[in-house]
Enzyme design. Structure first.
Site, PDB file in Angstrom:
ATOM      1  N   ARG A  35       0.864  -1.361  -0.040  1.00  0.00           N
ATOM      2  CA  ARG A  35      -0.104  -0.150  -0.008  1.00  0.00           C
ATOM      3  C   ARG A  35       0.952   1.432   0.048  1.00  0.00           C
ATOM      4  NH1 ARG A  35      -4.852  -2.498   3.984  1.00  0.00           N
ATOM      5  NH2 ARG A  35      -6.131  -3.030   2.355  1.00  0.00           N
ATOM      6  N   LYS A 196     -14.903 -16.386   3.817  1.00  0.00           N
ATOM      7  CA  LYS A 196     -16.312 -16.313   3.967  1.00  0.00           C
ATOM      8  C   LYS A 196     -17.037 -15.925   2.716  1.00  0.00           C
ATOM      9  CE  LYS A 196     -16.083 -14.864   8.712  1.00  0.00           C
ATOM     10  NZ  LYS A 196     -16.296 -13.598   9.558  1.00  0.00           N
ATOM     11  N   GLY A 345      -7.208  -8.346   0.434  1.00  0.00           N
ATOM     12  CA  GLY A 345      -6.089  -8.137   1.265  1.00  0.00           C
ATOM     13  C   GLY A 345      -5.114  -9.244   1.368  1.00  0.00           C
ATOM     14  N   GLY A 368     -12.262  -4.868   0.279  1.00  0.00           N
ATOM     15  CA  GLY A 368     -13.601  -4.896   0.479  1.00  0.00           C
ATOM     16  C   GLY A 368     -14.279  -3.675  -0.356  1.00  0.00           C
TER      17      GLY A 368
HETATM   18  P1  ADP Z   1      -9.117 -11.485   0.616  1.00  0.00           P
HETATM   19  O1  ADP Z   1      -8.706 -10.854   1.566  1.00  0.00           O
HETATM   20  O2  ADP Z   1      -7.966 -11.834  -0.470  1.00  0.00           O
HETATM   21  O3  ADP Z   1     -10.122 -11.257  -0.222  1.00  0.00           O
HETATM   22  P2  ADP Z   1     -10.335 -13.393   2.435  1.00  0.00           P
HETATM   23  O4  ADP Z   1     -10.212 -12.507   3.439  1.00  0.00           O
HETATM   24  O5  ADP Z   1     -11.760 -13.908   1.574  1.00  0.00           O
HETATM   25  O6  ADP Z   1      -9.509 -13.011   1.207  1.00  0.00           O
HETATM   26  O7  ADP Z   1      -9.851 -14.962   3.010  1.00  0.00           O
HETATM   27  C1  ADP Z   1      -8.460 -15.175   3.033  1.00  0.00           C
HETATM   28  C2  ADP Z   1      -8.728 -16.231   4.241  1.00  0.00           C
HETATM   29  O8  ADP Z   1      -9.116 -17.414   3.782  1.00  0.00           O
HETATM   30  C3  ADP Z   1      -6.930 -16.668   4.014  1.00  0.00           C
HETATM   31  O9  ADP Z   1      -6.511 -16.217   5.373  1.00  0.00           O
HETATM   32  C4  ADP Z   1      -7.012 -18.211   4.037  1.00  0.00           C
HETATM   33  O10 ADP Z   1      -6.225 -18.842   4.853  1.00  0.00           O
HETATM   34  C5  ADP Z   1      -8.535 -18.599   4.198  1.00  0.00           C
HETATM   35  N1  ADP Z   1      -8.727 -19.808   3.304  1.00  0.00           N
HETATM   36  C6  ADP Z   1      -9.027 -20.191   2.430  1.00  0.00           C
HETATM   37  N2  ADP Z   1      -9.286 -21.461   1.923  1.00  0.00           N
HETATM   38  C7  ADP Z   1      -9.278 -21.923   3.129  1.00  0.00           C
HETATM   39  C8  ADP Z   1      -9.671 -23.264   3.795  1.00  0.00           C
HETATM   40  N3  ADP Z   1      -9.907 -24.243   2.615  1.00  0.00           N
HETATM   41  N4  ADP Z   1      -9.641 -23.553   5.089  1.00  0.00           N
HETATM   42  C9  ADP Z   1      -9.207 -22.366   5.748  1.00  0.00           C
HETATM   43  N5  ADP Z   1      -8.949 -21.394   5.559  1.00  0.00           N
HETATM   44  C10 ADP Z   1      -9.072 -21.115   4.194  1.00  0.00           C
HETATM   45 MG    MG Z   2      -9.364 -10.739   3.668  1.00  0.00          MG
END
Ligand code: ADP
Ligand code: MG
Length: 386
Positions: A35, A196, A345, A368
């Site tokens: 960033r 999620k 992120g 987000g």
């Molecule tokens: P981003 O910030 O890139 O949008 P998210 O915040 O939605 O991504 O999710 C990232 C997290 O999801 C990571 O910390 C990763 O470890 C977790 N994750 C992804 N797949 C799995 C899984 N199968 N089991 C547990 N955690 C997971």
């Molecule tokens: Mg995230």
């Protein structure tokens, strides 16, 4: 929307909202400076054009009080290194002493205000607080695209007090994200992973109607597998989302979900692990990554795409044993001849760790904010600039 490039900033105090919300380790060192690097062109532009540059940002969640560990001093240090310039840093972001400091600035000098969220008024979008901030500048610039989905004082209320302009990052983000929403080179493949499904379901719904292919991985795909009646063992899932997910067109041929997974009973990566086809996941097992067949399937779709949008890792990539799927998707996108737009992120942290940020057409600074923008929502901070 007016751009910072449309005005003469010479000799003016330009108050710039940036996003220096970096991740710090326990010693207070910056883990990932993506960033900070991203904002350098804007600061350099202002310096070259003889502006008096005043930067403001939040860091972490101090909840309206001073938290020593969340001061912006580590950011100041990094910024000074990158710009090879002394950066003045204040102890607060509003007040008479700060006004005095700011009035002493010379053209080409850069000053960083203390963490905005030390004042609860920031997140409350308080008008009086915004007025106090506005006293510091003659012109306001929003270059914190990543915060523009928040209705906060330094992003929204402030535009009532100063002439407001979009910075270089905000401008670029809006241009590129609008392009992929309006008329992307096709086929368009959208890859969504991460933790999620509740945070991304709007995006999935929108792209089910618009993309040529949607690929789902990561823990959020677990919720989809469950909605299809598959056993997922002890995998991470959002039980309360299963109903809503069932109402998606899960049989749509555009939608691709994992056909095999990497499983283990131990998410530290130290226990026994293996590949399990979907449908054959043991009761004690956790799905921790996509499997090799899924990598191949996703790789084919990516290869044939002309535009790829990617958000969210394919597995628990923080543990080396479970980063293979995320790695494979990243490599497939890097080697496809497509326009690639990536955000999130954790996703960008993964790319930064591998030094791959420059290999993509666009790596968004917004997590987000990018999700909301792509889902078709209006961002309050961007609307305020119009
Ligand atoms: P981003 O910030 O890139 O949008 P998210 O915040 O939605 O991504 O999710 C990232 C997290 O999801 C990571 O910390 C990763 O470890 C977790 N994750 C992804 N797949 C799995 C899984 N199968 N089991 C547990 N955690 C997971
Ligand atoms: Mg995230």
């Amino acid at each position: 929307m007016k751009s910072i490039r449309d005005i003469n900033v010479s000799n003016k105090r330009v108050l710039v909202r940036v996003d220096f919300n970096v991740t710090l380790d326990k010693q207070g060192n910056i883990v990932d400076d993506f960033r900070i690097k991203a904002i350098l062109p804007t600061i350099e532009y202002l310096i070259e054009n003889h502006a008096k540059v005043i930067l403001m940002s939040h860091l972490g969640k101090p909840d309206g009080q001073v938290v020593e560990g969340l001061r912006l001093d580590p950011v100041r240090e990094k910024l000074a290194q990158y710009l090879n310039l002394p950066i003045i840093k204040t102890q607060d972001c509003i007040g008479e002493a700060i006004v005095e400091q700011v009035l002493k600035l010379l053209p080409g000098e850069v000053l960083l205000l203390e963490n905005l969220r030390f004042h609860k008024e920031e997140e409350a979008n308080d008008n009086k607080f915004a007025g106090e901030l506005a006293r510091l500048g003659e012109v306001y610039v929003n270059d914190a695209f990543a915060v523009s989905h928040r209705k906060h004082a330094s992003v929204v209320a402030i535009v009532k007090h100063l002439p407001a302009y979009a910075g270089l990052i905000s401008e670029k983000e809006i241009r590129i994200l609008s392009e992929v929403l309006e008329d992307p080179p096709r086929p368009l493949a959208v890859i969504i992973g991460g933790a999620k499904i509740s945070t991304k379901i709007k995006l999935i719904k929108r792209f089910l109607g618009f993309a040529d292919n949607i690929l789902l991985g990561g823990a959020l795909a677990n919720t989809v597998l469950r909605a299809q009646g598959m056993a997922i063992g002890k995998s991470l899932i959002e039980e309360e989302m299963v109903g809503e997910v069932k109402s998606l067109r899960l049989t749509d041929t555009k939608l691709h979900i994992p056909v095999d997974t990497v499983v283990s009973a131990d998410k530290t990566g130290k226990g026994k692990m293996g590949v399990a086809p979907v449908g054959k996941i043991g009761g004690d097992e956790l799905i921790l990554d996509i499997g090799p067949e899924t990598e191949k399937l996703f790789g084919e779709v990516i290869k044939s795409a002309k535009t790829v949008i990617w958000n969210g890792p394919m597995g628990l990539f923080e543990v080396e044993q479970f980063e293979h799927g995320t790695d494979a998707v990243a490599r497939a996108i890097i080697s496809c001849s497509c326009r690639s737009v990536v955000g999130g992120g954790e996703t960008t942290a993964f790319l930064a760790k591998h030094g791959w940020v420059d290999k993509f057409f666009h790596v968004s600074t917004g997590g987000g904010a990018m999700l909301e923008f792509l889902a078709g929502e209006k961002l309050p901070g961007i609307e305020a600039l119009k």
